[in-house]
Design a protein around this motif. Sequence first.
Motif, short mmCIF file in Angstrom:
data_model
loop_
_atom_site.label_atom_id
_atom_site.label_comp_id
_atom_site.label_asym_id
_atom_site.label_seq_id
_atom_site.Cartn_x
_atom_site.Cartn_y
_atom_site.Cartn_z
N ALA A 1 19.21 -48.67 -63.94
CA ALA A 1 18.10 -48.67 -64.91
C ALA A 1 18.15 -49.92 -65.79
O ALA A 1 17.14 -50.58 -66.00
N ASP A 2 19.34 -50.26 -66.29
CA ASP A 2 19.48 -51.39 -67.22
C ASP A 2 20.52 -52.36 -66.65
O ASP A 2 21.73 -52.16 -66.83
N ILE A 3 20.04 -53.38 -65.98
CA ILE A 3 20.95 -54.29 -65.27
C ILE A 3 21.82 -55.08 -66.25
O ILE A 3 23.02 -55.27 -66.01
N ASP A 4 21.24 -55.52 -67.38
CA ASP A 4 22.04 -56.25 -68.38
C ASP A 4 23.21 -55.41 -68.87
O ASP A 4 24.33 -55.91 -69.03
N LEU A 5 22.94 -54.14 -69.09
CA LEU A 5 23.99 -53.23 -69.55
C LEU A 5 25.05 -53.05 -68.46
O LEU A 5 26.26 -53.10 -68.73
N ALA A 6 24.60 -52.87 -67.21
CA ALA A 6 25.54 -52.67 -66.09
C ALA A 6 26.44 -53.89 -65.91
O ALA A 6 27.60 -53.77 -65.49
N MET A 7 25.91 -55.08 -66.24
CA MET A 7 26.69 -56.32 -66.09
C MET A 7 27.76 -56.49 -67.16
O MET A 7 28.64 -57.34 -67.05
N LYS A 8 27.68 -55.70 -68.24
CA LYS A 8 28.66 -55.82 -69.33
C LYS A 8 30.04 -55.35 -68.89
O LYS A 8 30.17 -54.28 -68.30
N ALA A 9 31.06 -56.15 -69.18
CA ALA A 9 32.43 -55.76 -68.85
C ALA A 9 32.75 -54.46 -69.55
O ALA A 9 32.51 -54.31 -70.75
#
Lengths: 139, 112
Positions: free
Chosen positions: A83-91
């Motif tokens: 749903a939220d790719i930026d969030l998923a990319m967060k370490a």
Amino acid sequence: MDCIRLEYDVDGENFSSAGNASESVKRTLKQMGVSAASVRRVAIAMYEGEINMVIHAHGGRAEAEIYPDRIDIYLKDSGPGIADIDLAMKAGYSTATENIRSLGFGAGMGLPNMKKYSDEMRIDSTVGVGTTVFLRINF
Amino acid sequence: MTIRDVVKLLNAEILCGAEHLDTEIHTACGSDMMSDVLAYVKDQSVLLTGLLNPQVVRTAEMMDMLCIVFVRGKRPEQPVIELAREKGIVLLTTEKRLFVACGILYTNGLGG
Ligand SMILES: Nc1ncnc2c1ncn2[C@@H]1O[C@H](COP(=O)(O)OP(=O)(O)OP(=O)(O)O)[C@@H](O)[C@H]1O
Ligand SMILES: [Mg+2]
């Protein structure tokens, strides 16, 4: 330009076999004489993506195109999507269950690690439809 | 040191790869999270872990590691041993706990 194409089914029901595709690509690159450092970058980035397909998306297909100077990798699944790719990319961000953590995964480090080891990375994802991750690694 | 030294120091049993015991090693890491091994490990050649599933061997293989030490007397199932044999990775098992096993190797000159 001519390239070597490799394609794999990634079985989402079989945790034990996760990594087969990445291993095969690793072996192929090694045989082709690609430098050990480049081979390792490819192996780690693709393996993280392959594991993600198995633990988050019920498996899918992995495709690799090997050119003289680089590899392009497509990891395609029909899983739940992100749903939220930026969030998923967060370490550290992970939706992994306790069960997955007990297998040694789910630290939320996979996507950032794929970014680190690739020269280009794109995620196309639609919730309820699936996810395609593109990785390019220059040798 | 060599993998043979690791066997001696940890009083370990060799599960496979006895033919590679003279391989030189310089660094090791200890973890039960393969995610962390994949994300933080650089050139370490030995992995000490309490996890037993096949992805431990695959993680080691992707990182070009040479030896896995299972701690607390754990031993993986036969297919995992076969997988490691195929990859030429040495598998050892020791009764020692993770912290203690890492400490012994570190004290004897293996780096992090
Ligand atoms: N192919 C995918 N399909 C659906 N969701 C995904 C997919 N890949 C990643 N995700 C989502 O993105 C999150 C972050 O992924 P990432 O690989 O960084 O961490 P992780 O897989 O949870 O843990 P780790 O990779 O450290 O073992 C996942 O927890 C999951 O929610
Ligand atoms: Mg992951």
